[in-house]
Each structure stands twice: as C-alpha cells, then as structure tokens.
Design a protein around this motif. Structure first.
Motif, PDB file in Angstrom:
ATOM      1  N   MET A 225       0.851  -1.195   0.000  1.00  0.00           N
ATOM      2  CA  MET A 225       0.000   0.000   0.000  1.00  0.00           C
ATOM      3  C   MET A 225       0.875   1.230   0.000  1.00  0.00           C
ATOM      4  O   MET A 225       2.051   1.171   0.323  1.00  0.00           O
ATOM      5  CB  MET A 225      -0.827   0.037   1.289  1.00  0.00           C
ATOM      6  CG  MET A 225      -2.070  -0.780   1.236  1.00  0.00           C
ATOM      7  SD  MET A 225      -2.890  -0.738   2.807  1.00  0.00           S
ATOM      8  CE  MET A 225      -3.858   0.705   2.606  1.00  0.00           C
ATOM      9  N   ILE A 231      -4.275   0.458  -2.284  1.00  0.00           N
ATOM     10  CA  ILE A 231      -3.617  -0.846  -2.295  1.00  0.00           C
ATOM     11  C   ILE A 231      -2.986  -1.064  -3.658  1.00  0.00           C
ATOM     12  O   ILE A 231      -3.655  -0.908  -4.686  1.00  0.00           O
ATOM     13  CB  ILE A 231      -4.640  -1.961  -2.022  1.00  0.00           C
ATOM     14  CG1 ILE A 231      -5.325  -1.705  -0.693  1.00  0.00           C
ATOM     15  CG2 ILE A 231      -3.951  -3.307  -1.994  1.00  0.00           C
ATOM     16  CD1 ILE A 231      -6.371  -2.721  -0.376  1.00  0.00           C
ATOM     17  N   VAL A 247      -8.766 -10.750   5.011  1.00  0.00           N
ATOM     18  CA  VAL A 247      -8.034  -9.916   4.058  1.00  0.00           C
ATOM     19  C   VAL A 247      -8.327  -8.440   4.323  1.00  0.00           C
ATOM     20  O   VAL A 247      -7.427  -7.599   4.316  1.00  0.00           O
ATOM     21  CB  VAL A 247      -8.413 -10.300   2.613  1.00  0.00           C
ATOM     22  CG1 VAL A 247      -7.723  -9.402   1.630  1.00  0.00           C
ATOM     23  CG2 VAL A 247      -8.063 -11.736   2.328  1.00  0.00           C
ATOM     24  N   LEU A 248      -9.588  -8.126   4.609  1.00  0.00           N
ATOM     25  CA  LEU A 248      -9.927  -6.721   4.849  1.00  0.00           C
ATOM     26  C   LEU A 248      -9.271  -6.209   6.123  1.00  0.00           C
ATOM     27  O   LEU A 248      -8.774  -5.077   6.178  1.00  0.00           O
ATOM     28  CB  LEU A 248     -11.449  -6.575   4.944  1.00  0.00           C
ATOM     29  CG  LEU A 248     -12.191  -6.833   3.639  1.00  0.00           C
ATOM     30  CD1 LEU A 248     -13.680  -6.877   3.876  1.00  0.00           C
ATOM     31  CD2 LEU A 248     -11.875  -5.779   2.617  1.00  0.00           C
ATOM     32  N   SER A 251      -5.726  -5.472   5.499  1.00  0.00           N
ATOM     33  CA  SER A 251      -5.491  -4.234   4.742  1.00  0.00           C
ATOM     34  C   SER A 251      -5.575  -3.025   5.670  1.00  0.00           C
ATOM     35  O   SER A 251      -4.835  -2.054   5.504  1.00  0.00           O
ATOM     36  CB  SER A 251      -6.483  -4.123   3.590  1.00  0.00           C
ATOM     37  OG  SER A 251      -7.756  -3.805   4.061  1.00  0.00           O
ATOM     38  N   LYS A 252      -6.457  -3.114   6.683  1.00  0.00           N
ATOM     39  CA  LYS A 252      -6.537  -1.984   7.625  1.00  0.00           C
ATOM     40  C   LYS A 252      -5.253  -1.867   8.445  1.00  0.00           C
ATOM     41  O   LYS A 252      -4.726  -0.768   8.656  1.00  0.00           O
ATOM     42  CB  LYS A 252      -7.732  -2.167   8.571  1.00  0.00           C
ATOM     43  CG  LYS A 252      -9.056  -2.061   7.884  1.00  0.00           C
ATOM     44  CD  LYS A 252     -10.184  -1.800   8.878  1.00  0.00           C
ATOM     45  CE  LYS A 252     -11.491  -1.670   8.160  1.00  0.00           C
ATOM     46  NZ  LYS A 252     -12.047  -2.961   7.676  1.00  0.00           N
ATOM     47  N   SER A 255      -2.486  -0.369   6.379  1.00  0.00           N
ATOM     48  CA  SER A 255      -2.505   1.083   6.145  1.00  0.00           C
ATOM     49  C   SER A 255      -1.842   1.812   7.300  1.00  0.00           C
ATOM     50  O   SER A 255      -1.107   2.788   7.100  1.00  0.00           O
ATOM     51  CB  SER A 255      -3.928   1.572   5.930  1.00  0.00           C
ATOM     52  OG  SER A 255      -4.712   1.329   7.052  1.00  0.00           O
TER      53      SER A 255
END
Lengths: 425, 224
Positions: A225, A231, A247-248, A251-252, A255
C-alpha cells in the motif's frame, strides 16, 4: 548446503507461543522490528535493516532504445538476488522458487502500480529513453525479505539522481554530474509491502515474521500500500484458506503500518539531504559505529517489573507441593522384565567390578549404586547423554526416574540384567 | 463451453472456456502415481503427496507469437500460484509418498489466464477421481470507472486498471488465492471482492452442472 530442518520441539514451542500471543523477540503481534535506513556515498544506493534482515538496493540508469510498443516510456528493470552470504541455505542455482516469487512481487508492486512516471524518462521519443535498473541484494536473511526489499527499492528510487539532459532541436546533450546537478526521478507515490503470516489455519496472525516464524507458518499474505491508502498489490501464498474479512482486516492494519514506515523513509531521506548539503560526511562508512567490532547491538527492551513480587508469591502459593512418590505395587515375577524401564545403565557397574556376573551382585548393592547414579545425574544440569550405545537413554523428568529406580529395587532387576547382558556377550 | 473426455488410464483432460468470450481454452492432464517417486527422492514427502504443476502458453495463444512458452518469470509465477491453489484444495494427506502432476496449456489467451487454468484443472482433478475439499472456482475482477467488472478480457486487463484474481472454495467461501495488481483505494476492496465472490459462485453452479451431466452420460454408457 541444505537448510537445517526445524526440530519438532522447536516447531511446537513456536506455535504454542504464538497461540499465547508471545513472540520470541518479545514483540506484539502487530509490531515491526527496528528499521534502519542508511545511504551510500552515491545517489541511489541504500541499505535497509529490518531487524537483522538486510537488503542493499542500487539504482543505475542508462540510455537505451525504447520498447517497440511503448516508444514514449522509459524502462524499469528489477532484479532481486539472494546472495549466498544471506543464509547457508542459499546456493547458486537453487532457491529458484523463492527468487521467482520475490522478483515477481517486487515487479508488480513497483511497476504495475506506476509509482514512477515513466513518461518523464523519455528523452527522444522512439529512439532514446532512460532505462532505470533496480538491483536488490539480500545480505542477511532473518525473515520478511519482501518488506525489507520493497522499502529498500522505493527509498533508493527516491534517493537516486539521474543525469540531466537537454534537447536543442536535434542535439541531445547529457550532462555529467560535474556540469549540471543530477535530477531526481519523478515518483508519484511510495508503495510499501507489509507481510502477514498465518498460523493454525488462519487463527493467528503475525506482522513481520522473523525467520523462525516463517518456517512454522501456514501461509503468507503480502499487501503493498501507499500512504494514501491505495492498495497496490495483494498476494497470498503458501496454500492457506483465507476469509474475506481476514483480508480486509489485514489491509486496515497495513494502512497503519505503511504510514509509519513512510514517515520513517521521509525522515531518513531528509537527514541525508541535510548532511550532504551541509557538506558533512555521509555514506556507509559514517553509518558504522567506530571503535567497535561487533555488528549487532541488542536494543534496550523495557521489562515490566511492577508486580513481579506479587506474581512470584502467587506462583509459589498456587503450586502444589511435589507429590509423594508411591512405588507402584506391581511385583514382577521372576524372570520377567520390561523394555524401557531401568533408566540407569547397570552395565557400567560391570566395568567397575571387573565383569562380575549378575548373580553375584546383591540387591542392596544394586540399589545403592543406582541411587548414587540417580543423584549424580540429578545434580548435573544439563543431563549429558553418553556416547555409549549400550547405555539407556536418560529421561528428562527426574521425578519419574526416582519412581523407576524404586520399582527396580523392589523387583527382580537382577534377572533383567541377566537378560540385558546376554546379547552383549 | 466445458467438455471433458475420459480415458481408460487414470488421466483426465478438461477444456474450459469462460462465458464472456472464448478467451482461454485450457487442456489439463492429471495423472496420479501411487508408486514411490523415483529419482527425485528428496522431493518425496512422507505424509503427503507432492504437487507438480506446469503452466505453459502455446506460442499461438497470444496476438503476437510468444517466443518463450514456459520458463520465463511470469510462467514460473503462474506455476507457483496454481500449485499453491491446489495444495490447499486437494486432500494430499491421502496419498503419502506420491506425486500428482497438473499440466496446463493455454491454447488461446484473452485475459483471465489464471482463472481458466484453475477452473479447468478443477474439472480435471474431479474427473481423475482425486479427492478435493470443494470445487475451486476462480474469477478475475477489475475496477474501471468506479464500477467493479467481472471476468476481464485482454483489452480490459491491458488498459492498466485494477485487476483482482480470486480462487474460491464456494461452500465455505475460503479463498485459496488472492492476487491483485495496480492501484485500488482500500475502500473499494470489499466491493471488488464481493463481486468476484459472486462470480465464482455462479461459476461453481456451472461446473457442478457439467460434472453431473458428464457423470450421467458416462454411467449410462457404462451401464449399456
């Protein structure tokens, strides 16, 4: 050299520790190791230390003819090499799977995300463009090569200066660094990879796995990212099953981490710029500590000792006293024995007693010598296994040993010894 | 759309071409050897089967003739991904000390290479009688002009937008592989993954139907 296999004890220990949310180096589940970025004397050369993992990035450029189907764009070439000094497991010609995987990830992360403006690398459309070559070398492998490599690559690209070019009609002049200051590359954004390792079929998750953790992990998820929360790449590997919300969630987390790392990179770049401007000394030689032979320094880790006294007291009061050793009521019939009992090798006694026959030994002598042996072994710490193949293996739990000795003493160990001796003679 | 052929030896082939356009035709061969692996003894695993995948593109598959059908980095990467996907799906614990080979050849490439490979290989593995956890359905999805698109063609892929490939086990919604290229804002990720998941589930219905039809055909033929 083949990689030393990981023993089962170590594997179980690591997995259990992770299940209890503990890591070998004391980090939390979402913590990164210390990142250190140093620059060389030339522009475009940078070493990144992620804990003990070390990656060297070197950028170089040259003028070449562009690709047929893209006459107005510059060329980016990425190459990641696993140097043999990184790990004894890396050999020339082997490691092809890992190399391919890492190379492709670096390419996708940096090329497909269009972080570098390739149009600005064009000098004469269709004839001359800049080819930027990014060489990454792994100098030490302690886990998480991908993150370190991505940080090194993007930092080096930000640090790099290419020669200035001017076009007057048909003439193209490339200025040397002495004539005109070199020009930085135009970089839109900085994609950084964050690696997540999964354990126990996705139940536990760790960020920035070390080498040991990588060996026991089930699978890996890499998310690249940039700090604008875009992403750039997602790649799952290792054959685990993921769920969408895992997966979500990753991703948080990514970040947050990427913002921190981006700040670190910016600071490092600014420091270097300042030092160069002020005419101070810069380069790798300056980043090494003087008067010191050792390369690694253990960071001071704060240990929480607030309620250590109370915890110790709790532990002591809660533990049960060692249970009474009750010898088992099993009485062995004469002439019977069991493989596995008799932890103390009584054959050694024969050497001491000049090969006397077993019948000559009395029960009391046996008991005495065996007791002595038990005591001596208990005192020793760690327990040393002798090279003699005839000797029985000593079990690590002294409690059971004592029990066994007592059992032996009460039964016909002499006849057992007779049986044991026969194959030897 | 999907056609399969059975051979007396335990080798199965499946040809799969996704619905939008005849993008990629893939033929897969799956032999399974229960003999101990010879020669490469070091590759032999004592408790599981070793999966050996190879991906290659026919030289006539793309618009321009492909110089290196296999061995370049992209093909190696695709091989690794296929291996990873099927290692998660096949019950390898049932075949210790053996090797399962999956050879995939792209006959026509028009986007969605990975998805076609996975779908065809699933059919082939089912045909070969190798136990799977669930059908592995794969689909690609993209994000262009703020809309998620499913099953991208070559033109859409090379336009430089986002591209997500998912390999899904439909019943439990487990993702065997997630792969994404090019920039996408974090907020759009969920929508994109949902779209791809729905497409995979539709594909699962199609694959299931084909397998059952084929099975009926074969059983009636055998019955005669």
């Amino acid at each position: 050299m083949r990689e030393t296999p990981l023993s089962n004890c170590e594997r179980q220990f690591l997995v259990q520790a992770i299940a209890e949310k503990k890591r070998l180096d004391g980090r939390q589940t979402y913590d990164y190791r210390n990142i250190k970025i140093t620059f060389g004397t030339d522009y475009g050369c940078c070493i990144v230390d992620l804990g003990k993992t070390r990656v060297l990035a070197q950028i170089s450029c040259e003028l070449v003819a562009p690709k047929m189907n893209r006459p107005t764009e510059g060329i980016l070439f990425f190459n990641l090499e696993l140097s043999q000094m990184a790990s004894p497991a890396f050999e020339p010609g082997r490691q092809s799977e890992l190399v391919v995987k890492l190379n492709r990830l670096v390419e996708r992360c940096l090329r497909n995300s269009k972080c570098i403006d390739t149009e600005s690398l064009c000098v004469v459309s269709g004839e001359k463009v800049w080819q930027i070559r990014v060489d990454l070398h792994l100098l030490n492998h302690d886990g998480n090569i991908m993150d370190a490599a991505s940080i090194a690559a993007i930092t080096a690209l930000c640090h790099f200066r290419r020669p200035d070019v001017s076009i007057q009609g048909e003439d193209v002049t490339v200025y040397t660094p002495e004539e005109r200051d070199p020009v930085p590359l135009s970089i839109h954004h900085m994609p950084i990879c964050v690696s997540f390792s999964f354990f126990q079929q996705g139940t536990y998750l760790l960020v920035d796995p070390s080498e040991r953790e990588e060996r026991v992990m089930d699978g890996l998820l890499v998310i690249a990212m940039n700090k604008h929360r875009e992403i750039c790449t997602i790649q799952s590997s290792g054959g685990i099953m993921l769920l969408k919300d895992q997966v979500l969630r990753c991703s948080k987390i990514a970040s947050v981490k990427v913002t921190e790392i981006s700040e670190l990179i910016q600071k490092a770049l600014e420091n270097d710029k300042k030092v160069r401007k002020e005419g101070g000394k810069f380069g790798f030689a300056e980043s090494m500590p003087n008067q010191r032979i050792t390369a690694y320094k253990m960071e001071v880790a704060p240990v929480d000792t607030d309620d250590i006294g109370k915890k110790a007291e709790d532990l002591i009061s809660n533990t049960e006293p060692p249970s009474e050793i009750i010898p088992s009521p099993v009485v062995r019939a004469p002439g019977t024995g069991q493989i596995g009992e008799g932890l103390q090798n009584s054959w050694g006694l024969d050497e001491n007693e000049d090969g006397e026959e077993a019948e000559d030994q009395t029960m009391e002598e046996e008991l005495q010598t065996m007791d002595v042996k038990v005591k001596s072994v208990n005192k020793e710490d760690p327990i040393v296994l002798s090279d003699s193949e005839e000797e029985d293996v000593v079990v690590l739990e002294p409690k059971i040993m004592k029990k066994e000795v007592k059992v032996q003493a009460s039964s016909t160990a002499a006849s057992k010894k007779k049986k044991k001796k026969k194959p030897a003679h | 759309m999907c056609s399969r052929s059975l051979n007396p030896r335990v080798i199965s082939r499946a040809i799969f071409s996704p619905f939008l356009s005849s993008k990629a035709l893939v033929a897969t061969v799956v032999p399974i050897r229960i003999q101990p692996v010879r020669g490469a003894r070091s590759k032999c695993l004592h408790d599981r089967a070793v999966l050996n995948c190879q991906y290659s593109m026919a030289t006539f598959s793309t618009a321009e003739r492909k110089r290196r059908p296999h061995g370049d980095r992209k093909s190696s990467e695709m091989t690794l991904h296929l291996k990873q996907t099927f290692e998660a799906a096949i019950l390898t614990q049932l075949y210790p000390r053996s090797q399962i080979d999956i050879y995939v050849q792209i006959l026509q490439a028009d986007g969605g290479n990975y998805s076609s490979c996975v779908n065809a290989a699933t059919l082939a593995v089912v045909d070969a009688g190798i136990p799977l956890r669930d059908y592995v359905c794969a689909c690609s999805a993209g994000f262009l002009e703020d809309t998620p698109l499913v099953d991208l063609s070559h033109v859409e892929e090379s336009s430089g937008g986002t591209q997500l490939s998912l390999a899904l086990l439909p019943k439990a919604e487990h993702l065997a592989l997630v792969e994404m290229d090019a920039r996408l804002h974090q907020d759009h990720l969920e929508g994109l993954m949902d779209a791809a998941t729905r497409a995979c589930k539709d594909l699962h219905a199609v694959l299931d139907r084909v397998v059952r039809e084929h099975l009926q055909e074969v059983s009636t033929q055998l019955g005669e």
